[in-house]
Design an enzyme around this catalytic site. Structure first.
Site, mmCIF file in Angstrom:
data_model
loop_
_atom_site.group_PDB
_atom_site.id
_atom_site.type_symbol
_atom_site.label_atom_id
_atom_site.label_comp_id
_atom_site.label_asym_id
_atom_site.label_seq_id
_atom_site.Cartn_x
_atom_site.Cartn_y
_atom_site.Cartn_z
ATOM 1 N N ILE A 127 -65.564 14.203 -45.181
ATOM 2 C CA ILE A 127 -64.605 15.302 -45.036
ATOM 3 C C ILE A 127 -64.455 15.676 -43.561
ATOM 4 O O ILE A 127 -63.480 16.311 -43.180
ATOM 5 C CB ILE A 127 -65.020 16.553 -45.851
ATOM 6 C CG1 ILE A 127 -66.352 17.134 -45.365
ATOM 7 C CG2 ILE A 127 -65.064 16.247 -47.337
ATOM 8 C CD1 ILE A 127 -66.621 18.535 -45.880
ATOM 9 N N ASP A 128 -65.429 15.272 -42.717
ATOM 10 C CA ASP A 128 -65.420 15.698 -41.311
ATOM 11 C C ASP A 128 -64.373 14.962 -40.460
ATOM 12 O O ASP A 128 -64.033 15.416 -39.367
ATOM 13 C CB ASP A 128 -66.806 15.475 -40.679
ATOM 14 C CG ASP A 128 -67.916 16.175 -41.441
ATOM 15 O OD1 ASP A 128 -67.635 17.185 -42.101
ATOM 16 O OD2 ASP A 128 -69.072 15.695 -41.387
ATOM 17 N N ARG A 163 -58.254 44.153 -41.848
ATOM 18 C CA ARG A 163 -59.551 43.584 -41.475
ATOM 19 C C ARG A 163 -59.429 42.312 -40.650
ATOM 20 O O ARG A 163 -58.419 41.619 -40.710
ATOM 21 C CB ARG A 163 -60.329 43.214 -42.744
ATOM 22 C CG ARG A 163 -61.053 44.380 -43.339
ATOM 23 C CD ARG A 163 -61.762 43.963 -44.600
ATOM 24 N NE ARG A 163 -62.555 45.069 -45.104
ATOM 25 C CZ ARG A 163 -62.922 45.207 -46.370
ATOM 26 N NH1 ARG A 163 -62.561 44.305 -47.263
ATOM 27 N NH2 ARG A 163 -63.650 46.228 -46.736
ATOM 28 N N GLU A 223 -68.235 24.963 -38.238
ATOM 29 C CA GLU A 223 -69.682 25.227 -38.314
ATOM 30 C C GLU A 223 -70.432 24.776 -37.060
ATOM 31 O O GLU A 223 -71.490 25.300 -36.738
ATOM 32 C CB GLU A 223 -70.286 24.544 -39.544
ATOM 33 C CG GLU A 223 -70.158 23.025 -39.521
ATOM 34 C CD GLU A 223 -70.772 22.333 -40.726
ATOM 35 O OE1 GLU A 223 -71.334 23.012 -41.590
ATOM 36 O OE2 GLU A 223 -70.673 21.089 -40.793
ATOM 37 N N VAL A 274 -67.896 24.041 -51.307
ATOM 38 C CA VAL A 274 -66.635 24.073 -52.076
ATOM 39 C C VAL A 274 -65.653 23.053 -51.473
ATOM 40 O O VAL A 274 -64.867 22.426 -52.190
ATOM 41 C CB VAL A 274 -66.035 25.500 -52.011
ATOM 42 C CG1 VAL A 274 -64.601 25.535 -52.470
ATOM 43 C CG2 VAL A 274 -66.883 26.459 -52.830
HETATM 44 O O1 F6P Z 1 -70.827 15.459 -43.387
HETATM 45 C C1 F6P Z 1 -70.319 16.197 -44.441
HETATM 46 C C2 F6P Z 1 -70.903 17.563 -44.474
HETATM 47 O O2 F6P Z 1 -70.306 18.267 -45.542
HETATM 48 C C3 F6P Z 1 -70.795 18.359 -43.172
HETATM 49 O O3 F6P Z 1 -69.516 18.884 -42.961
HETATM 50 C C4 F6P Z 1 -71.891 19.379 -43.351
HETATM 51 O O4 F6P Z 1 -72.414 19.826 -42.116
HETATM 52 C C5 F6P Z 1 -72.944 18.607 -44.080
HETATM 53 O O5 F6P Z 1 -72.294 17.526 -44.728
HETATM 54 C C6 F6P Z 1 -73.701 19.424 -45.088
HETATM 55 O O6 F6P Z 1 -74.729 18.649 -45.578
HETATM 56 P P1 F6P Z 1 -75.615 19.021 -46.841
HETATM 57 O O7 F6P Z 1 -74.806 18.730 -48.058
HETATM 58 O O8 F6P Z 1 -76.800 18.126 -46.716
HETATM 59 O O9 F6P Z 1 -75.924 20.473 -46.738
#
Ligand code: F6P
Length: 343
Positions: A127-128, A163, A223, A274
């Site tokens: 997804i990244d 807000r 993030e 999600v």
């Molecule tokens: O690489 C996909 C991803 O969803 C990132 O966007 C996110 O930082 C990470 O995986 C979250 O990983 P996990 O499911 O191990 O918490």
């Protein structure tokens, strides 16, 4: 031929659609047999697999997750990891291994190929959207659609209550999901790792907006967003059992700072997993189907060490080692387009 398939790393909408396409063309066109190693590289290391056929994959096109299971396990975590891979590939008489994964899984695939432990073809999943040499990884479109739908909903509640809404989205160390969802959702500001933010400037932008009579603001935060050096104290990030940094939490920090600096009522929404769950969009279903077909074709062309990729709207193959050499950041022109709408 006997073809092995694995899905590794974080799951992602469209994994089943890729497997289905591989199995369909392998069985119906090439008369191959296909096996699926379970739980990513873990299945290859331990020799666990299930047979895959068209019948087994029936109904899987719209289903999220992966019928094979997944994990962040990698042969690179063990001294004898590559030997174990080689042993399983020999024992199962697997002629080719299609590896469907993101950066971590595909880097391991490049090592397996370089060591001659298996004949590998890779498919870029995440997804990244951070894999180089392909315009789009599958799952990204779905994640952006989910984030955009959430932002649309946050607009109306933000406006009702005057807000500031901070929305934290995934993306690891790049801001593709954030920048796309930010543009599509009409964000006031979008903060991405490629452009460290200055919290004073963020607060000032929101203050200016309020002075113009716009009482509601949406701030999208990737993030992995980072502050300009020395401007904001950040907590150390924990790592999971695979040494993978656990990102997340920056949204709360930014929301608190905005509220403290502006005095405006501020809330935070962390979209989290999600973004990764559920059914893939129509675009992703098509992309996945094309990736799966291209991967099994690449196997029959013996394009070992290649990754299927989308370039100029066409399916091509690129050297896997080059694709995993570095992550793909948000392009400067896309960031400029987003910036035109800031504030
Ligand atoms: O690489 C996909 C991803 O969803 C990132 O966007 C996110 O930082 C990470 O995986 C979250 O990983 P996990 O499911 O191990 O918490």
């Amino acid at each position: 031929m006997k073809v092995g398939v694995l899905t590794g790393g974080g799951d992602c909408p469209g994994l089943n659609a890729v497997i289905r396409a591989i199995v369909r063309k392998a069985e119906r066109h090439y008369q191959d047999s296909v096996i699926g190693f379970t739980d990513g590289w873990s299945g290859v290391l331990s020799g666990n697999f299930i047979p895959l056929d068209v019948n087994f994959m029936r109904g899987s096109l719209p289903r999220g997750g992966t019928v094979l299971g997944t994990s962040r396990m990698s042969p690179r975590m063990f001294e004898d990891g590559l030997d174990k891979v080689r042993a399983t590939i020999e024992a199962t008489k697997t002629d080719a291994l299609i590896v469907i994964g993101g950066e971590g899984t595909l880097s391991a695939a490049a090592s397996v190929q370089a060591a001659g432990a298996a004949c590998v073809v890779a498919v870029p999943k995440t997804i990244d959207n951070d894999i180089a040499l392909t315009e789009q990884t599958f799952g990204f479109d779905t994640a952006v659609s989910i984030a955009t739908a959430a932002i649309d909903r946050l607009h109306t509640t933000a406006e009702s209550h005057d807000r500031v809404m901070v929305v934290e989205v995934m993306g690891r160390h790049v801001g593709h999901i954030a920048i796309w969802a930010g543009i599509a959702g009409g964000a006031t500001l979008t903060l991405i790792p490629e452009h460290p933010f200055d919290i004073e400037a963020v607060a000032a932008t929101i203050m200016r907006r309020h002075r113009r009579g716009r009482w509601a603001s949406i701030v999208v935060v990737a993030e992995g967003a980072i502050p300009v050096d020395g401007t904001l104290e950040m907590a150390e990030q924990a790592v999971d059992e695979f040494g993978h940094k656990k990102l997340g939490g920056i949204g709360q920090v930014i929301a608190s700072e905005i509220e403290a600096r502006t005095g405006f009522d501020t809330r935070v929404t962390v979209l989290g997993h999600v973004q990764r769950g559920g059914t893939p969009t129509a675009f992703d279903r098509v992309l996945c189907s094309r990736y799966g077909i291209a991967a099994i074709d690449a196997v029959h062309q013996k394009q070992w060490g290649s990754m299927v990729a989308l370039q100029g709207g066409k399916m091509v193959t690129v050297p896997l080692a080059d694709a995993v050499a570095e992550v793909k950041p948000v392009s400067p022109d896309l960031y400029e387009a987003a910036r035109a709408f800031f504030a």
